[in-house]
Design a protein around this motif. Structure first.
Motif, PDB file in Angstrom:
ATOM      1  N   TYR A  62       0.813  -1.221   0.000  1.00 37.30           N
ATOM      2  CA  TYR A  62       0.000   0.000   0.000  1.00 37.30           C
ATOM      3  C   TYR A  62       0.843   1.266   0.000  1.00 37.30           C
ATOM      4  O   TYR A  62       0.670   2.136  -0.851  1.00 37.30           O
ATOM      5  CB  TYR A  62      -0.949  -0.019   1.202  1.00 37.30           C
ATOM      6  CG  TYR A  62      -2.102   0.959   1.078  1.00 37.30           C
ATOM      7  CD1 TYR A  62      -3.235   0.620   0.346  1.00 37.30           C
ATOM      8  CD2 TYR A  62      -2.053   2.207   1.686  1.00 37.30           C
ATOM      9  CE1 TYR A  62      -4.299   1.503   0.224  1.00 37.30           C
ATOM     10  CE2 TYR A  62      -3.115   3.091   1.577  1.00 37.30           C
ATOM     11  CZ  TYR A  62      -4.234   2.737   0.841  1.00 37.30           C
ATOM     12  OH  TYR A  62      -5.281   3.610   0.723  1.00 37.30           O
ATOM     13  N   PHE A  63       1.753   1.377   0.965  1.00 36.94           N
ATOM     14  CA  PHE A  63       2.578   2.579   1.039  1.00 36.94           C
ATOM     15  C   PHE A  63       3.420   2.775  -0.224  1.00 36.94           C
ATOM     16  O   PHE A  63       3.471   3.892  -0.758  1.00 36.94           O
ATOM     17  CB  PHE A  63       3.470   2.576   2.285  1.00 36.94           C
ATOM     18  CG  PHE A  63       2.737   2.699   3.598  1.00 36.94           C
ATOM     19  CD1 PHE A  63       1.427   3.173   3.677  1.00 36.94           C
ATOM     20  CD2 PHE A  63       3.369   2.352   4.778  1.00 36.94           C
ATOM     21  CE1 PHE A  63       0.765   3.289   4.899  1.00 36.94           C
ATOM     22  CE2 PHE A  63       2.726   2.471   6.004  1.00 36.94           C
ATOM     23  CZ  PHE A  63       1.423   2.931   6.063  1.00 36.94           C
ATOM     24  N   PRO A  64       4.086   1.725  -0.747  1.00 34.44           N
ATOM     25  CA  PRO A  64       4.853   1.934  -1.980  1.00 34.44           C
ATOM     26  C   PRO A  64       3.984   2.383  -3.159  1.00 34.44           C
ATOM     27  O   PRO A  64       4.411   3.214  -3.967  1.00 34.44           O
ATOM     28  CB  PRO A  64       5.485   0.566  -2.253  1.00 34.44           C
ATOM     29  CG  PRO A  64       5.571  -0.082  -0.922  1.00 34.44           C
ATOM     30  CD  PRO A  64       4.342   0.396  -0.174  1.00 34.44           C
ATOM     31  N   CYS A  65       2.776   1.865  -3.242  1.00 34.36           N
ATOM     32  CA  CYS A  65       1.882   2.270  -4.328  1.00 34.36           C
ATOM     33  C   CYS A  65       1.519   3.748  -4.195  1.00 34.36           C
ATOM     34  O   CYS A  65       1.565   4.503  -5.172  1.00 34.36           O
ATOM     35  CB  CYS A  65       0.630   1.399  -4.349  1.00 34.36           C
ATOM     36  SG  CYS A  65      -0.435   1.699  -5.778  1.00 34.36           S
ATOM     37  N   VAL A  66       1.174   4.172  -3.000  1.00 34.33           N
ATOM     38  CA  VAL A  66       0.835   5.582  -2.771  1.00 34.33           C
ATOM     39  C   VAL A  66       2.057   6.451  -3.044  1.00 34.33           C
ATOM     40  O   VAL A  66       1.970   7.476  -3.732  1.00 34.33           O
ATOM     41  CB  VAL A  66       0.310   5.804  -1.332  1.00 34.33           C
ATOM     42  CG1 VAL A  66       0.161   7.289  -1.027  1.00 34.33           C
ATOM     43  CG2 VAL A  66      -1.022   5.086  -1.128  1.00 34.33           C
ATOM     44  N   ALA A  67       3.217   6.043  -2.543  1.00 34.05           N
ATOM     45  CA  ALA A  67       4.447   6.824  -2.720  1.00 34.05           C
ATOM     46  C   ALA A  67       4.863   6.914  -4.185  1.00 34.05           C
ATOM     47  O   ALA A  67       5.489   7.900  -4.588  1.00 34.05           O
ATOM     48  CB  ALA A  67       5.572   6.227  -1.883  1.00 34.05           C
ATOM     49  N   SER A  68       4.491   5.915  -4.981  1.00 33.70           N
ATOM     50  CA  SER A  68       4.858   5.941  -6.405  1.00 33.70           C
ATOM     51  C   SER A  68       4.205   7.101  -7.141  1.00 33.70           C
ATOM     52  O   SER A  68       4.640   7.482  -8.217  1.00 33.70           O
ATOM     53  CB  SER A  68       4.498   4.613  -7.077  1.00 33.70           C
ATOM     54  OG  SER A  68       3.093   4.501  -7.253  1.00 33.70           O
ATOM     55  N   LYS A 138      -7.551  11.014  -3.216  1.00 34.04           N
ATOM     56  CA  LYS A 138      -6.694  11.883  -4.018  1.00 34.04           C
ATOM     57  C   LYS A 138      -5.590  11.182  -4.794  1.00 34.04           C
ATOM     58  O   LYS A 138      -5.003  11.790  -5.682  1.00 34.04           O
ATOM     59  CB  LYS A 138      -6.040  12.931  -3.115  1.00 34.04           C
ATOM     60  CG  LYS A 138      -7.014  13.806  -2.370  1.00 34.04           C
ATOM     61  CD  LYS A 138      -6.309  14.697  -1.374  1.00 34.04           C
ATOM     62  CE  LYS A 138      -7.329  15.452  -0.532  1.00 34.04           C
ATOM     63  NZ  LYS A 138      -6.716  16.093   0.619  1.00 34.04           N
ATOM     64  N   VAL A 139      -5.254   9.930  -4.446  1.00 31.73           N
ATOM     65  CA  VAL A 139      -4.041   9.348  -5.007  1.00 31.73           C
ATOM     66  C   VAL A 139      -4.296   8.080  -5.829  1.00 31.73           C
ATOM     67  O   VAL A 139      -3.932   8.015  -7.002  1.00 31.73           O
ATOM     68  CB  VAL A 139      -3.007   9.045  -3.886  1.00 31.73           C
ATOM     69  CG1 VAL A 139      -1.748   8.424  -4.468  1.00 31.73           C
ATOM     70  CG2 VAL A 139      -2.684  10.310  -3.096  1.00 31.73           C
ATOM     71  N   LEU A 140      -4.896   7.092  -5.239  1.00 38.75           N
ATOM     72  CA  LEU A 140      -4.984   5.773  -5.864  1.00 38.75           C
ATOM     73  C   LEU A 140      -6.095   5.683  -6.899  1.00 38.75           C
ATOM     74  O   LEU A 140      -7.196   6.183  -6.682  1.00 38.75           O
ATOM     75  CB  LEU A 140      -5.198   4.708  -4.789  1.00 38.75           C
ATOM     76  CG  LEU A 140      -4.081   4.569  -3.758  1.00 38.75           C
ATOM     77  CD1 LEU A 140      -4.488   3.592  -2.669  1.00 38.75           C
ATOM     78  CD2 LEU A 140      -2.788   4.128  -4.419  1.00 38.75           C
ATOM     79  N   SER A 141      -5.785   5.011  -7.990  1.00 38.99           N
ATOM     80  CA  SER A 141      -6.804   4.767  -9.003  1.00 38.99           C
ATOM     81  C   SER A 141      -7.634   3.559  -8.591  1.00 38.99           C
ATOM     82  O   SER A 141      -7.217   2.741  -7.751  1.00 38.99           O
ATOM     83  CB  SER A 141      -6.159   4.496 -10.363  1.00 38.99           C
ATOM     84  OG  SER A 141      -5.538   3.216 -10.364  1.00 38.99           O
ATOM     85  N   GLU A 142      -8.787   3.437  -9.186  1.00 39.71           N
ATOM     86  CA  GLU A 142      -9.653   2.288  -8.907  1.00 39.71           C
ATOM     87  C   GLU A 142      -8.944   0.989  -9.258  1.00 39.71           C
ATOM     88  O   GLU A 142      -9.040   0.004  -8.521  1.00 39.71           O
ATOM     89  CB  GLU A 142     -10.964   2.417  -9.695  1.00 39.71           C
ATOM     90  CG  GLU A 142     -11.975   1.372  -9.338  1.00 39.71           C
ATOM     91  CD  GLU A 142     -13.312   1.585 -10.042  1.00 39.71           C
ATOM     92  OE1 GLU A 142     -13.951   0.568 -10.339  1.00 39.71           O
ATOM     93  OE2 GLU A 142     -13.695   2.739 -10.282  1.00 39.71           O
ATOM     94  N   GLN A 143      -8.200   0.976 -10.360  1.00 38.73           N
ATOM     95  CA  GLN A 143      -7.489  -0.236 -10.766  1.00 38.73           C
ATOM     96  C   GLN A 143      -6.384  -0.602  -9.780  1.00 38.73           C
ATOM     97  O   GLN A 143      -6.199  -1.776  -9.468  1.00 38.73           O
ATOM     98  CB  GLN A 143      -6.899  -0.085 -12.173  1.00 38.73           C
ATOM     99  CG  GLN A 143      -6.366  -1.388 -12.739  1.00 38.73           C
ATOM    100  CD  GLN A 143      -7.436  -2.480 -12.809  1.00 38.73           C
ATOM    101  OE1 GLN A 143      -8.527  -2.271 -13.326  1.00 38.73           O
ATOM    102  NE2 GLN A 143      -7.132  -3.653 -12.279  1.00 38.73           N
ATOM    103  N   GLU A 144      -5.676   0.390  -9.272  1.00 37.98           N
ATOM    104  CA  GLU A 144      -4.647   0.107  -8.270  1.00 37.98           C
ATOM    105  C   GLU A 144      -5.262  -0.491  -7.012  1.00 37.98           C
ATOM    106  O   GLU A 144      -4.711  -1.434  -6.427  1.00 37.98           O
ATOM    107  CB  GLU A 144      -3.883   1.387  -7.908  1.00 37.98           C
ATOM    108  CG  GLU A 144      -2.944   1.858  -9.000  1.00 37.98           C
ATOM    109  CD  GLU A 144      -2.382   3.230  -8.738  1.00 37.98           C
ATOM    110  OE1 GLU A 144      -1.178   3.423  -8.977  1.00 37.98           O
ATOM    111  OE2 GLU A 144      -3.151   4.122  -8.289  1.00 37.98           O
ATOM    112  N   GLU A 145      -6.393   0.052  -6.616  1.00 35.90           N
ATOM    113  CA  GLU A 145      -7.099  -0.475  -5.442  1.00 35.90           C
ATOM    114  C   GLU A 145      -7.490  -1.940  -5.655  1.00 35.90           C
ATOM    115  O   GLU A 145      -7.290  -2.781  -4.776  1.00 35.90           O
ATOM    116  CB  GLU A 145      -8.358   0.353  -5.156  1.00 35.90           C
ATOM    117  CG  GLU A 145      -8.088   1.729  -4.617  1.00 35.90           C
ATOM    118  CD  GLU A 145      -8.010   1.768  -3.098  1.00 35.90           C
ATOM    119  OE1 GLU A 145      -7.819   0.720  -2.459  1.00 35.90           O
ATOM    120  OE2 GLU A 145      -8.143   2.866  -2.556  1.00 35.90           O
TER     121      GLU A 145
END
Length: 180
Positions: A62-68, A138-145
Protein backbone atom coordinates in the motif's frame (compact mmCIF):
# COMPACT_ATOMS: atom_id res chain seq x y z
CA UNK A 1 -13.89 -4.21 -2.20
CA UNK A 2 -10.64 -2.27 -2.45
CA UNK A 3 -7.21 -2.44 -0.85
CA UNK A 4 -8.12 0.55 1.30
CA UNK A 5 -11.34 -1.19 2.39
CA UNK A 6 -9.35 -4.31 3.28
CA UNK A 7 -6.96 -2.27 5.43
CA UNK A 8 -9.90 -0.54 7.09
CA UNK A 9 -11.38 -3.97 7.82
CA UNK A 10 -8.07 -4.91 9.44
CA UNK A 11 -8.32 -1.73 11.50
CA UNK A 12 -11.70 -2.79 12.85
CA UNK A 13 -10.10 -5.97 14.21
CA UNK A 14 -7.03 -4.09 15.48
CA UNK A 15 -9.34 -1.64 17.28
CA UNK A 16 -10.92 -4.62 19.04
CA UNK A 17 -7.44 -5.77 20.03
CA UNK A 18 -6.62 -2.27 21.27
CA UNK A 19 -9.56 -2.45 23.70
CA UNK A 20 -8.47 -5.90 24.89
CA UNK A 21 -4.89 -4.75 25.42
CA UNK A 22 -6.01 -1.66 27.34
CA UNK A 23 -8.40 -3.66 29.54
CA UNK A 24 -5.72 -6.25 30.19
CA UNK A 25 -3.23 -3.55 31.22
CA UNK A 26 -5.77 -2.01 33.59
CA UNK A 27 -6.72 -5.34 35.15
CA UNK A 28 -3.06 -6.22 35.73
CA UNK A 29 -2.41 -2.77 37.21
CA UNK A 30 -5.33 -3.31 39.59
CA UNK A 31 -3.87 -6.62 40.77
CA UNK A 32 -6.25 -8.89 38.90
CA UNK A 33 -4.98 -12.24 37.67
CA UNK A 34 -4.98 -12.88 33.95
CA UNK A 35 -3.91 -16.31 32.73
CA UNK A 36 -0.50 -16.41 31.08
CA UNK A 37 -2.19 -18.25 28.22
CA UNK A 38 -4.37 -15.18 27.54
CA UNK A 39 -1.39 -12.84 27.79
CA UNK A 40 0.46 -15.07 25.35
CA UNK A 41 -2.51 -14.98 22.96
CA UNK A 42 -2.38 -11.19 23.04
CA UNK A 43 1.30 -11.19 22.12
CA UNK A 44 0.64 -13.69 19.33
CA UNK A 45 -2.15 -11.57 17.84
CA UNK A 46 0.07 -8.49 18.02
CA UNK A 47 2.94 -10.30 16.33
CA UNK A 48 1.09 -12.40 13.77
CA UNK A 49 -1.82 -10.16 12.88
CA UNK A 50 -0.86 -6.54 13.51
CA UNK A 51 2.78 -6.77 12.54
CA UNK A 52 3.22 -9.73 10.22
CA UNK A 53 0.00 -9.35 8.24
CA UNK A 54 -1.44 -5.86 8.58
CA UNK A 55 1.73 -3.78 8.75
CA UNK A 56 3.37 -5.84 6.01
CA UNK A 57 0.35 -5.19 3.73
CA UNK A 58 0.88 -1.51 4.30
CA UNK A 59 4.68 -1.52 4.11
CA UNK A 60 5.11 -3.94 1.20
CA UNK A 61 2.22 -2.91 -1.02
CA UNK A 62 0.00 0.00 0.00
CA UNK A 63 2.58 2.58 1.04
CA UNK A 64 4.85 1.93 -1.98
CA UNK A 65 1.88 2.27 -4.33
CA UNK A 66 0.84 5.58 -2.77
CA UNK A 67 4.45 6.82 -2.72
CA UNK A 68 4.86 5.94 -6.40
CA UNK A 69 2.52 8.86 -7.12
CA UNK A 70 5.00 11.12 -5.35
CA UNK A 71 2.36 11.79 -2.74
CA UNK A 72 1.99 11.59 1.05
CA UNK A 73 5.63 10.53 1.48
CA UNK A 74 6.09 12.39 4.76
CA UNK A 75 3.05 10.66 6.25
CA UNK A 76 4.28 7.28 5.03
CA UNK A 77 7.68 7.85 6.63
CA UNK A 78 5.99 8.72 9.94
CA UNK A 79 3.91 5.53 9.76
CA UNK A 80 7.00 3.42 9.13
CA UNK A 81 8.62 4.95 12.20
CA UNK A 82 5.46 4.30 14.21
CA UNK A 83 5.35 0.68 13.03
CA UNK A 84 8.91 0.24 14.29
CA UNK A 85 7.94 1.85 17.60
CA UNK A 86 5.02 -0.60 17.89
CA UNK A 87 7.34 -3.53 17.17
CA UNK A 88 9.72 -2.37 19.88
CA UNK A 89 6.93 -2.04 22.44
CA UNK A 90 5.62 -5.49 21.47
CA UNK A 91 9.11 -6.93 22.01
CA UNK A 92 9.15 -5.36 25.47
CA UNK A 93 5.77 -6.93 26.30
CA UNK A 94 7.08 -10.31 25.17
CA UNK A 95 10.36 -9.88 27.07
CA UNK A 96 8.69 -8.95 30.36
CA UNK A 97 6.02 -11.62 29.99
CA UNK A 98 8.79 -14.18 29.55
CA UNK A 99 10.48 -12.87 32.73
CA UNK A 100 7.18 -13.06 34.60
CA UNK A 101 6.54 -16.63 33.45
CA UNK A 102 10.04 -17.49 34.69
CA UNK A 103 9.07 -16.36 38.19
CA UNK A 104 10.28 -12.77 38.27
CA UNK A 105 7.91 -10.01 39.36
CA UNK A 106 7.29 -8.35 35.99
CA UNK A 107 3.55 -7.68 36.35
CA UNK A 108 4.03 -3.90 36.41
CA UNK A 109 6.30 -3.96 33.34
CA UNK A 110 3.86 -6.12 31.37
CA UNK A 111 0.97 -3.86 32.37
CA UNK A 112 2.88 -0.67 31.52
CA UNK A 113 3.98 -1.89 28.09
CA UNK A 114 0.51 -3.23 27.30
CA UNK A 115 -0.94 0.19 28.11
CA UNK A 116 1.74 1.86 25.99
CA UNK A 117 0.84 -0.45 23.10
CA UNK A 118 -2.88 0.29 23.46
CA UNK A 119 -2.23 4.05 23.44
CA UNK A 120 0.02 3.60 20.40
CA UNK A 121 -2.67 1.64 18.55
CA UNK A 122 -5.36 4.22 19.28
CA UNK A 123 -3.26 7.12 18.03
CA UNK A 124 -1.83 5.21 15.08
CA UNK A 125 -5.18 3.90 13.84
CA UNK A 126 -6.73 7.36 13.98
CA UNK A 127 -3.94 8.82 11.86
CA UNK A 128 -3.89 5.94 9.40
CA UNK A 129 -7.64 6.07 8.87
CA UNK A 130 -7.28 9.74 7.87
CA UNK A 131 -4.37 8.75 5.60
CA UNK A 132 -6.53 6.06 3.95
CA UNK A 133 -9.22 8.66 3.26
CA UNK A 134 -6.67 10.94 1.58
CA UNK A 135 -5.00 8.15 -0.40
CA UNK A 136 -8.32 6.77 -1.60
CA UNK A 137 -9.73 10.16 -2.52
CA UNK A 138 -6.69 11.88 -4.02
CA UNK A 139 -4.04 9.35 -5.01
CA UNK A 140 -4.98 5.77 -5.86
CA UNK A 141 -6.80 4.77 -9.00
CA UNK A 142 -9.65 2.29 -8.91
CA UNK A 143 -7.49 -0.24 -10.77
CA UNK A 144 -4.65 0.11 -8.27
CA UNK A 145 -7.10 -0.47 -5.44
CA UNK A 146 -8.44 -3.60 -7.14
CA UNK A 147 -4.98 -4.95 -7.96
CA UNK A 148 -3.72 -4.55 -4.39
CA UNK A 149 -6.92 -6.06 -2.98
CA UNK A 150 -6.52 -9.07 -5.27
CA UNK A 151 -2.92 -9.38 -4.14
CA UNK A 152 -4.02 -9.39 -0.48
CA UNK A 153 -6.71 -11.98 -1.10
CA UNK A 154 -4.62 -14.21 -3.39
CA UNK A 155 -2.48 -15.58 -0.58
CA UNK A 156 -4.83 -18.10 0.99
CA UNK A 157 -2.54 -18.77 3.95
CA UNK A 158 -2.72 -15.10 4.93
CA UNK A 159 -6.51 -15.01 4.57
CA UNK A 160 -6.75 -18.13 6.75
CA UNK A 161 -4.35 -16.61 9.32
CA UNK A 162 -6.49 -13.45 9.52
CA UNK A 163 -9.53 -15.63 10.20
CA UNK A 164 -7.59 -17.47 12.92
CA UNK A 165 -6.49 -14.19 14.51
CA UNK A 166 -10.08 -12.89 14.52
CA UNK A 167 -11.07 -16.07 16.37
CA UNK A 168 -8.34 -15.34 18.93
CA UNK A 169 -9.71 -11.81 19.37
CA UNK A 170 -13.22 -13.29 19.78
CA UNK A 171 -11.85 -15.65 22.44
CA UNK A 172 -10.09 -12.83 24.34
CA UNK A 173 -13.27 -10.73 24.32
CA UNK A 174 -15.12 -13.67 25.90
CA UNK A 175 -12.65 -14.08 28.79
CA UNK A 176 -14.03 -13.34 32.27
CA UNK A 177 -11.32 -10.74 33.00
CA UNK A 178 -12.34 -8.84 29.85
CA UNK A 179 -16.07 -9.17 30.52
CA UNK A 180 -15.77 -7.41 33.93
Amino acid sequence: MSATDELRADHIQVRRLEKIVFKCAEELKNGEDIPFSDLTKITIVISEFVDTIHHSREEDSYFPCVASHDSLKDEIHKFLVEHEFGRNVAKKIHHHLKRWKAGEDARESVSRYLKTYAVFLNDHLNKENKFFDDAEEKVLSEQEEIDMYEQYRSIFAVVKKVEDMIKEIDYLESCPWYQK
